[in-house]
Design a protein around this motif. Structure first.
Motif, PDB file in Angstrom:
ATOM      1  N   GLY A  91       0.968  -1.319  -0.203  1.00 39.14           N
ATOM      2  CA  GLY A  91      -0.078   0.090   0.213  1.00 39.14           C
ATOM      3  C   GLY A  91       0.770   1.249   0.019  1.00 39.14           C
ATOM      4  N   ILE A  92       0.491   2.222  -0.734  1.00 45.32           N
ATOM      5  CA  ILE A  92       1.221   3.530  -1.024  1.00 45.32           C
ATOM      6  C   ILE A  92       0.295   4.499  -0.691  1.00 45.32           C
ATOM      7  N   GLU A  93       0.597   5.534   0.114  1.00 44.84           N
ATOM      8  CA  GLU A  93      -0.297   6.704   0.502  1.00 44.84           C
ATOM      9  C   GLU A  93       0.679   8.057   0.333  1.00 44.84           C
ATOM     10  N   SER A  94       0.130   9.109  -0.089  1.00 43.00           N
ATOM     11  CA  SER A  94       0.948  10.506  -0.563  1.00 43.00           C
ATOM     12  C   SER A  94      -0.251  11.336  -0.824  1.00 43.00           C
ATOM     13  N   SER A  95      -1.380  11.361  -0.142  1.00 42.32           N
ATOM     14  CA  SER A  95      -2.502  12.305  -0.487  1.00 42.32           C
ATOM     15  C   SER A  95      -1.970  13.802   0.034  1.00 42.32           C
ATOM     16  N   ILE A 136      -3.289  17.482  -5.384  1.00 37.76           N
ATOM     17  CA  ILE A 136      -2.986  16.682  -6.779  1.00 37.76           C
ATOM     18  C   ILE A 136      -1.533  16.447  -6.878  1.00 37.76           C
ATOM     19  N   GLY A 137      -0.530  17.618  -6.512  1.00 40.04           N
ATOM     20  CA  GLY A 137       0.698  17.310  -6.809  1.00 40.04           C
ATOM     21  C   GLY A 137       1.411  16.179  -5.812  1.00 40.04           C
ATOM     22  N   SER A 138       0.830  16.247  -4.639  1.00 43.48           N
ATOM     23  CA  SER A 138       1.197  14.883  -3.746  1.00 43.48           C
ATOM     24  C   SER A 138       0.585  13.583  -4.295  1.00 43.48           C
ATOM     25  N   TYR A 166      -7.655  12.551  -8.329  1.00 37.87           N
ATOM     26  CA  TYR A 166      -8.732  13.273  -8.393  1.00 37.87           C
ATOM     27  C   TYR A 166      -8.736  14.025  -7.001  1.00 37.87           C
ATOM     28  N   CYS A 167      -9.060  15.315  -6.932  1.00 34.90           N
ATOM     29  CA  CYS A 167      -8.930  16.008  -5.416  1.00 34.90           C
ATOM     30  C   CYS A 167     -10.095  15.838  -4.730  1.00 34.90           C
ATOM     31  N   THR A 173      -3.113   5.491  -3.169  1.00 34.42           N
ATOM     32  CA  THR A 173      -4.196   6.252  -3.272  1.00 34.42           C
ATOM     33  C   THR A 173      -4.215   7.170  -4.249  1.00 34.42           C
ATOM     34  N   GLN A 174      -5.408   7.219  -4.776  1.00 29.98           N
ATOM     35  CA  GLN A 174      -5.934   8.130  -6.143  1.00 29.98           C
ATOM     36  C   GLN A 174      -6.563   9.308  -5.935  1.00 29.98           C
ATOM     37  N   GLY A 175      -7.188   9.632  -4.750  1.00 23.52           N
ATOM     38  CA  GLY A 175      -7.650  10.535  -4.380  1.00 23.52           C
ATOM     39  C   GLY A 175      -8.570  10.429  -3.135  1.00 23.52           C
ATOM     40  N   PRO A 176      -9.106  11.472  -2.519  1.00 25.21           N
ATOM     41  CA  PRO A 176      -8.875  12.922  -2.690  1.00 25.21           C
ATOM     42  C   PRO A 176      -7.445  13.377  -1.989  1.00 25.21           C
TER      43      PRO A 176
END
Length: 344
Positions: free
Chosen positions: A15-19, A95-97, A338-339, A89-92
């Motif tokens: 799992g990867i998270e960078s929101s 956006i840059g993160s 997506y935001c 993580t695809q969103g929200p």
């Protein structure tokens, strides 16, 4: 001839998270055993600016994403070739993160031929409680509160969520940070307000509660934030010293009252007796105690993940991704971040 008992196949998910401003990765075995969870915080970078600076956040993700993923794999004592699924993580979020983690996962999937799923950040928070041994049964009411959201969901399965209420302006965590900045506390200010409130009186100052329309499950905290500002200005004009602990305790009590009452109302409206908390603000001790008492009084059962699973982390993205993958979730390399949450 003796037969060899075949071992159960175990699925490993990265799992990867960078929101937002934390880069995180985790390795999950099946949907229950967490093998590793790694996170790097950017608080020291953003503190001097009083909040998250999006461009600095995305730049730091670029520097951190590879080391964090490698560390998660190392702690789990596995290699990338052992991974069966990538969940990102695809969103929200910012956006840059988001683009850093999502682009990295897509490239990794393309090169390594490992299946990948894009996960909604809110789904991760809702399902983070399943990382604990004591797990709720569906359906349940989920209150998700953080710096970016204050929302109430009905969860009917691992992949079926209905939005019942959301903030119309500031999220609860955002209100905490803004009031903290007003009082001169560094970012992130939410935990500092919580600590200061311990020595204050919750009813010392009569801050307003915004209930909105009758039976509404939406939130609004901007008026409360303004009330704190007006109180501080009025005390300053009178040359009175600010009673910081009382301000923190009274402000926190107003936020907690609103969160708890709306959640209990949602449980009553939906005739559901199981409540789950998630998101960074659910680590707040006062919110946990107040919610626990109300649930006991009304015959509801409360489930709250440990603080490490409340804040943004890779493990919650992994577990949400596992269940999304089991539903044959479609993933395209042309898909984008997506935001705003799609769980509406």
């Amino acid at each position: 001839m003796a037969t060899v008992k075949k071992q159960a196949i175990k699925m490993l998910t990265l799992g990867i998270e960078s929101s937002c401003d934390d880069t995180a990765a985790a390795v999950l075995q099946d949907d229950c055993r967490l093998l590793s969870s790694v996170l790097t915080s950017q608080d020291s970078i953003h503190t001097r600016f009083g909040g998250v600076v999006p461009e600095l956040a995305s730049r730091n993700h670029l520097e951190s994403i590879v080391p964090v993923v490698n560390e998660a794999l190392a702690r789990a004592e596995v290699n990338l070739k052992d991974i069966d699924l990538l969940a990102v993580t695809q969103g929200p979020g910012l956006i840059g993160s988001l683009l850093v983690g999502f682009s990295y996962a897509k490239a990794l999937s393309y090169v390594s031929k490992i299946p990948c799923v894009g996960v909604d950040h809110m789904a991760g928070h809702i399902l983070s409680v399943f990382l604990e041994e004591d797990k709720p049964e569906f359906p349940f009411i989920a209150l998700i509160v953080s710096g970016g959201t204050s929302s109430i969901y009905r969860a009917d399965s691992y992949t079926s969520f209905t939005l019942l209420g959301r903030t119309r302006d500031d999220a609860a965590g955002e209100a905490f940070d803004k009031v903290a900045k007003l009082l001169g506390f560094p970012y992130p200010g939410g935990p500092i307000i919580s600590r200061e409130a311990q020595s204050g009186t919750p009813d010392a100052i009569k801050f307003p509660r915004s209930w909105l329309e009758k039976d509404s499950l939406d939130f609004s905290f901007s008026g409360l934030k303004t009330a704190v500002l007006n109180h501080c200005n009025n005390e300053g004009q009178k040359k009175n010293p600010l009673q910081i602990a009382d301000i923190c305790a009274s402000f926190q009590e107003a936020v907690v009252d609103i969160l708890v009452e709306k959640t209990m109302l949602a449980a009553t409206q939906q005739n559901i007796h199981t409540v789950v908390l998630g998101g960074g603000v659910s680590s707040n001790p006062r919110l946990r105690r107040h919610m626990e008492k109300r649930c006991q009084d009304e015959g509801n059962r409360l489930y709250v993940p440990r603080p490490a699973y409340c804040t943004d982390n890779g493990a919650m993205i992994a577990i949400a991704g596992v269940h999304q993958h089991r539903q044959n979730s479609h993933f395209s390399y042309d898909s984008d971040v997506y935001c705003r949450s799609l769980l509406a």
